[in-house]
Design a protein around this motif. Structure first.
Motif, PDB file in Angstrom:
ATOM      1  N   ILE A 236      -3.004   5.343  -2.677  1.00  0.00           N
ATOM      2  CA  ILE A 236      -4.036   6.208  -2.084  1.00  0.00           C
ATOM      3  C   ILE A 236      -3.668   7.652  -2.429  1.00  0.00           C
ATOM      4  N   SER A 237      -4.618   8.381  -2.995  1.00  0.00           N
ATOM      5  CA  SER A 237      -4.302   9.758  -3.383  1.00  0.00           C
ATOM      6  C   SER A 237      -5.583  10.581  -3.456  1.00  0.00           C
ATOM      7  N   GLN A 238      -5.613  11.675  -2.754  1.00  0.00           N
ATOM      8  CA  GLN A 238      -6.776  12.562  -2.820  1.00  0.00           C
ATOM      9  C   GLN A 238      -6.892  13.144  -4.226  1.00  0.00           C
ATOM     10  N   SER A 239      -5.805  13.762  -4.693  1.00  0.00           N
ATOM     11  CA  SER A 239      -5.859  14.470  -5.985  1.00  0.00           C
ATOM     12  C   SER A 239      -5.841  13.518  -7.164  1.00  0.00           C
TER      13      SER A 239
ATOM     14  N   ALA B 214      -8.663  12.488   3.904  1.00  0.00           N
ATOM     15  CA  ALA B 214      -7.840  11.494   4.605  1.00  0.00           C
ATOM     16  C   ALA B 214      -8.687  10.631   5.529  1.00  0.00           C
ATOM     17  N   LEU B 215      -9.643  11.273   6.195  1.00  0.00           N
ATOM     18  CA  LEU B 215     -10.498  10.509   7.116  1.00  0.00           C
ATOM     19  C   LEU B 215     -11.330   9.477   6.339  1.00  0.00           C
ATOM     20  N   ALA B 216     -11.851   9.903   5.202  1.00  0.00           N
ATOM     21  CA  ALA B 216     -12.667   8.982   4.395  1.00  0.00           C
ATOM     22  C   ALA B 216     -11.806   7.840   3.851  1.00  0.00           C
ATOM     23  N   GLN B 217     -10.597   8.165   3.433  1.00  0.00           N
ATOM     24  CA  GLN B 217      -9.711   7.105   2.922  1.00  0.00           C
ATOM     25  C   GLN B 217      -9.434   6.071   4.016  1.00  0.00           C
ATOM     26  N   THR B 218      -9.235   6.567   5.239  1.00  0.00           N
ATOM     27  CA  THR B 218      -8.962   5.654   6.357  1.00  0.00           C
ATOM     28  C   THR B 218     -10.172   4.754   6.599  1.00  0.00           C
ATOM     29  N   PHE B 219     -11.346   5.346   6.485  1.00  0.00           N
ATOM     30  CA  PHE B 219     -12.581   4.585   6.673  1.00  0.00           C
ATOM     31  C   PHE B 219     -12.712   3.499   5.597  1.00  0.00           C
ATOM     32  N   ILE B 220     -12.337   3.856   4.379  1.00  0.00           N
ATOM     33  CA  ILE B 220     -12.408   2.876   3.279  1.00  0.00           C
ATOM     34  C   ILE B 220     -11.395   1.752   3.534  1.00  0.00           C
ATOM     35  N   MET B 221     -10.241   2.102   4.060  1.00  0.00           N
ATOM     36  CA  MET B 221      -9.253   1.052   4.404  1.00  0.00           C
ATOM     37  C   MET B 221      -9.853   0.091   5.435  1.00  0.00           C
ATOM     38  N   LEU B 222     -10.576   0.656   6.396  1.00  0.00           N
ATOM     39  CA  LEU B 222     -11.221  -0.197   7.403  1.00  0.00           C
ATOM     40  C   LEU B 222     -12.243  -1.110   6.733  1.00  0.00           C
ATOM     41  N   ARG B 223     -13.003  -0.542   5.809  1.00  0.00           N
ATOM     42  CA  ARG B 223     -14.012  -1.381   5.123  1.00  0.00           C
ATOM     43  C   ARG B 223     -13.336  -2.519   4.339  1.00  0.00           C
TER      44      ARG B 223
ATOM     45  N   MET C 254       0.875  -1.177   0.000  1.00  0.00           N
ATOM     46  CA  MET C 254       0.000   0.000   0.000  1.00  0.00           C
ATOM     47  C   MET C 254       0.908   1.221   0.000  1.00  0.00           C
ATOM     48  N   MET C 255       0.548   2.205  -0.764  1.00  0.00           N
ATOM     49  CA  MET C 255       1.410   3.395  -0.763  1.00  0.00           C
ATOM     50  C   MET C 255       0.623   4.682  -0.963  1.00  0.00           C
ATOM     51  N   GLY C 256       1.254   5.729  -0.483  1.00  0.00           N
ATOM     52  CA  GLY C 256       0.759   7.091  -0.638  1.00  0.00           C
ATOM     53  C   GLY C 256       1.922   7.953  -0.184  1.00  0.00           C
ATOM     54  N   VAL C 257       1.731   9.258  -0.146  1.00  0.00           N
ATOM     55  CA  VAL C 257       2.843  10.096   0.299  1.00  0.00           C
ATOM     56  C   VAL C 257       2.283  11.228   1.155  1.00  0.00           C
ATOM     57  N   GLY C 258       3.052  11.658   2.151  1.00  0.00           N
ATOM     58  CA  GLY C 258       2.513  12.639   3.097  1.00  0.00           C
ATOM     59  C   GLY C 258       1.363  11.970   3.842  1.00  0.00           C
ATOM     60  N   THR C 259       0.249  12.664   3.876  1.00  0.00           N
ATOM     61  CA  THR C 259      -0.914  12.149   4.598  1.00  0.00           C
ATOM     62  C   THR C 259      -1.365  10.776   4.096  1.00  0.00           C
ATOM     63  N   THR C 260      -1.341  10.588   2.790  1.00  0.00           N
ATOM     64  CA  THR C 260      -1.858   9.309   2.274  1.00  0.00           C
ATOM     65  C   THR C 260      -0.936   8.141   2.630  1.00  0.00           C
ATOM     66  N   TYR C 261       0.343   8.422   2.867  1.00  0.00           N
ATOM     67  CA  TYR C 261       1.219   7.363   3.376  1.00  0.00           C
ATOM     68  C   TYR C 261       0.755   6.969   4.786  1.00  0.00           C
ATOM     69  N   TYR C 262       0.405   7.977   5.573  1.00  0.00           N
ATOM     70  CA  TYR C 262      -0.060   7.646   6.933  1.00  0.00           C
ATOM     71  C   TYR C 262      -1.405   6.914   6.895  1.00  0.00           C
TER      72      TYR C 262
ATOM     73  N   ILE D 190     -10.737  21.826  -0.681  1.00  0.00           N
ATOM     74  CA  ILE D 190     -10.105  23.051  -1.174  1.00  0.00           C
ATOM     75  C   ILE D 190      -8.888  23.430  -0.334  1.00  0.00           C
ATOM     76  N   CYS D 191      -8.981  23.279   0.984  1.00  0.00           N
ATOM     77  CA  CYS D 191      -7.821  23.588   1.837  1.00  0.00           C
ATOM     78  C   CYS D 191      -6.673  22.684   1.404  1.00  0.00           C
ATOM     79  N   VAL D 192      -5.498  23.256   1.337  1.00  0.00           N
ATOM     80  CA  VAL D 192      -4.332  22.473   0.914  1.00  0.00           C
ATOM     81  C   VAL D 192      -4.104  21.290   1.857  1.00  0.00           C
ATOM     82  N   VAL D 193      -4.388  21.508   3.133  1.00  0.00           N
ATOM     83  CA  VAL D 193      -4.181  20.458   4.126  1.00  0.00           C
ATOM     84  C   VAL D 193      -5.321  19.434   4.028  1.00  0.00           C
ATOM     85  N   SER D 194      -4.956  18.181   3.922  1.00  0.00           N
ATOM     86  CA  SER D 194      -5.989  17.163   3.738  1.00  0.00           C
ATOM     87  C   SER D 194      -6.597  16.748   5.086  1.00  0.00           C
ATOM     88  N   THR D 195      -7.918  16.856   5.187  1.00  0.00           N
ATOM     89  CA  THR D 195      -8.588  16.442   6.424  1.00  0.00           C
ATOM     90  C   THR D 195      -9.697  15.441   6.091  1.00  0.00           C
ATOM     91  N   LYS D 196     -10.768  15.949   5.469  1.00  0.00           N
ATOM     92  CA  LYS D 196     -11.915  15.061   5.255  1.00  0.00           C
ATOM     93  C   LYS D 196     -11.580  13.939   4.277  1.00  0.00           C
TER      94      LYS D 196
END
Ligand code: F6R
Length: 605
Positions: free
Chosen positions: A339-342, A397-406, A292-300, A389-395
């Motif tokens: 995993i990547s938001q953009s 990242a949270l949704a991605q984490t939830f999908i990982m749980l699913r 599994m990979m991502g970078v910055g927030t998506t790595y976490y 829109i905010c450069v900092v990923s919040t919502k």
């Protein structure tokens, strides 16, 4: 990482072009500009600063026309100067161009043009291209031919939109390795580097693929292959993102608004069909080795997923930062989840290309429809979190984490590590989880704000957690650094005693992510580390769950969360840390939605 927009209309488009780069400003914001055709000539205005600053200096709001292009920039090559801002004009002012990406052979081409007497105002590769266009037009006297001839000479990755006073009814666009989409309106068409460029005006979009170019008129578009010249028929996408979710809606910053979007984001993640989640889980189960990979927030996010996969399905898969992925010896039969938001991040895209070349199956969790990563993998889950829109990923990242749980839960079933009745129980808790997030957001933000006010002066933080709370701590530290510019280091709580404890004194602040007491081992280990800090005079702040009196006693200040099952506890901790970073940055007067030196999608290596 810059934003491109173009409009071609049968009527005057008023301020729509300016609005559209406002909606793209999160992609880059050190300079911007607009070019329109007015009375047969190109009127170009650009300057350094955010869009509001440039508008004040250049009166972009007074620029009107039926055809125009605009750009908002985040400098990567060439400093932040008025000359380097886009659009760029050719020497005879009959061509203007906006461009994302890098023309890798521009130095050589620049020298050739210089030797032919062309002079340049900027140091950019884009100005080289626009002058190539002018030169090619002299040779062919045909705009399409000139566009193709100029494109034929450049190498690298780029999306480009050209405006020319020789043809005031069409924009000429091309896409190579940098995203570009068309928006289809009535008597009006749009082009943009992402959907936000035209989401306010139309929901019909066409995603351009590699090596496609378009001649775009107000009522017509002609898409062809650069290689063969053959006309291409494309599907029209209906974008289901809600326009309101891309507005600030009364919040003072997008970051806070997007944190408060999280209950909705979780509901959206819950609506992703089970079949898609199960297919992804099956891919993991059937692969020889999975990564599994991502970078910055998506790595976490990937790292949190690693703990879920391991604890729920007894499957250990490595999580890697995409920029370090090439260390993996990928073979046929392996699989890689990105995993990547953009969906445009260079490091993640490059690693996917590497994985594909070595025969791996690829999958992705992505937020942006039509993005490069979403199109290049074998299996994609669109997270549906709406524009972030905010450069900092919040919502996102949270949704991605939830999908990982699913996915982990489906894998648990496949691997027979999770009993069906247990699975069902968790599923019904998941259905209710967004309500708990709502409560936490509404009840805790005041407490978090107060603690942030007391501590915003702190220059060094240690964020500590055990087990799955370790990547939560790492992600939370990244949030803190990004938005406050203060130092925060995420670390496993048990790691502290192996060196870092030497730093502990009255000036050091720690934030502990304390698991619910039912996670006995993790809880015990976290409390030991809290004691180690406290007994050396360090300051302990803790995010705990209600009723945890032991943890409460060890902390000088604590934030209390409602008791939830341990699978959901990390989400609540993440949300509190996001709010903590937000309020700390607010107190420090930081540029919250657009922190310095960052951009929303990092499309360069
Ligand atoms: C952190 C942040 C970045 C991104 C990273 C990957 O808040 O926004 O660390 O997470 O640049 O971006 P995506 O998810 O677009 O691939």
């Amino acid at each position: 990482m810059c934003g491109i927009s173009g409009i071609v209309h049968t009527e005057n488009f008023g301020r729509n072009l300016l609005n559209s780069i406002r909606n793209l400003e999160y992609r880059g914001y050190d300079s911007c500009g607009v070019a329109v055709i007015q009375k047969g000539k190109i009127d170009l205005r650009k300057n350094i600063g955010g869009i509001d600053d440039v508008n004040l200096k250049e009166r972009l709001d007074q620029m009107q026309g039926k055809i125009g292009i605009a750009h908002t920039r985040w400098a990567t090559h060439g400093g932040v100067t008025q000359e380097n801002a886009h659009p760029h004009l050719s020497a005879n002012r009959k061509f203007a161009v906006v461009h994302n990406g890098i023309i890798s052979n521009y130095q050589k081409l620049r020298e050739e043009l210089l030797s032919e007497g062309v002079s340049f105002n900027s140091l950019t590769d884009t100005e080289v291209f626009v002058n190539l266009l002018e030169k090619s037009y002299i040779d062919s006297n045909d705009l399409e031919q000139a566009f193709l001839a100029a494109l034929n000479q450049i190498e690298g990755s780029f999306s480009i939109v050209m405006l020319s006073s020789h043809d005031p009814e069409h924009l000429y666009c091309v896409k190579k390795e940098s995203p570009l989409l068309l928006g289809l309106g009535e008597d009006c068409n749009y082009v943009g580097s992402d959907i936000n460029a035209f989401l306010e005006y139309t929901r019909k979009a066409i995603v351009l693929d590699e090596g496609e170019y378009v001649i775009l008129g107000p009522n017509k578009y002609d898409i062809r292959s650069l290689k063969t010249g053959i006309k291409i028929k494309k599907d029209i996408l209906n974008i289901d993102w809600d326009i309101e979710t891309s507005k600030k809606g009364g919040f003072s910053h997008y970051m806070l608004k997007e944190i408060f979007d999280e209950p909705q984001t979780i509901r959206q993640a819950m609506q992703i069909p089970k079949s898609q989640i199960a297919t992804m889980a099956k891919m993991f189960a059937e692969s020889k080795r999975s990564y599994m990979m991502g970078v910055g927030t998506t790595y976490y996010v990937a790292s949190i997923g690693q703990y879920y996969f391991s604890s729920i399905a007894s499957c250990y898969y490595s999580a890697l930062s995409s920029d370090e992925f090439s260390v993996v010896d990928i073979k046929r039969g392996d699989m890689v989840l990105a995993i990547s938001q953009s969906g445009e991040t260079y490091d993640t895209k490059t690693s996917l290309v590497y994985a594909k070349e070595h025969g791996a199956k690829t999958a992705a969790i992505v937020n942006v429809m039509g993005s490069a990563i979403s199109m290049m993998v074998d299996q994609v889950i669109m997270q549906g979190s709406g524009p972030e829109i905010c450069v900092v990923s919040t919502k996102a990242a949270l949704a991605q984490t939830f999908i990982m749980l699913r996915i982990a839960l489906e894998l648990g079933l496949i691997k027979r590590k999770l009993k069906l009745n247990n699975y069902k129980k968790i599923q019904s808790e998941m259905q209710e989880f967004s309500k708990i997030i709502e409560i936490v957001l509404n009840e805790q933000s005041g407490f978090v704000r107060n603690i942030a006010r007391d501590t915003s002066h702190v220059k060094h933080w240690l964020f500590l957690g055990c087990g799955v709370y370790y990547p939560v701590a790492m992600e939370s530290a990244l949030k803190m650094k990004e938005v406050t510019y203060q130092h925060a280091e995420g670390m496993p709580a048990g790691f502290l005693k192996h060196g870092t404890l030497s730093m502990v004194d009255q000036t050091l602040h720690t934030l502990f992510f304390v698991p619910p007491p039912e996670q006995k081992d993790l809880h015990k280990r976290t409390l030991i580390a809290m004691e180690q800090v406290k007994s050396r005079g360090g300051n302990v702040i803790a995010i705990i769950f209600q009723g945890d009196e032991f943890a409460k006693k060890l902390a000088s200040q604590s934030i209390k969360l409602p008791v939830v099952s341990s699978l959901f506890a990390p989400f609540l901790q993440m949300i509190i840390a996001q709010m903590f970073a937000y309020y700390s940055a607010l107190d420090l007067g930081r540029s919250i939605d657009r922190p310095r030196n960052l951009a929303k999608s990092v499309t360069v290596g």
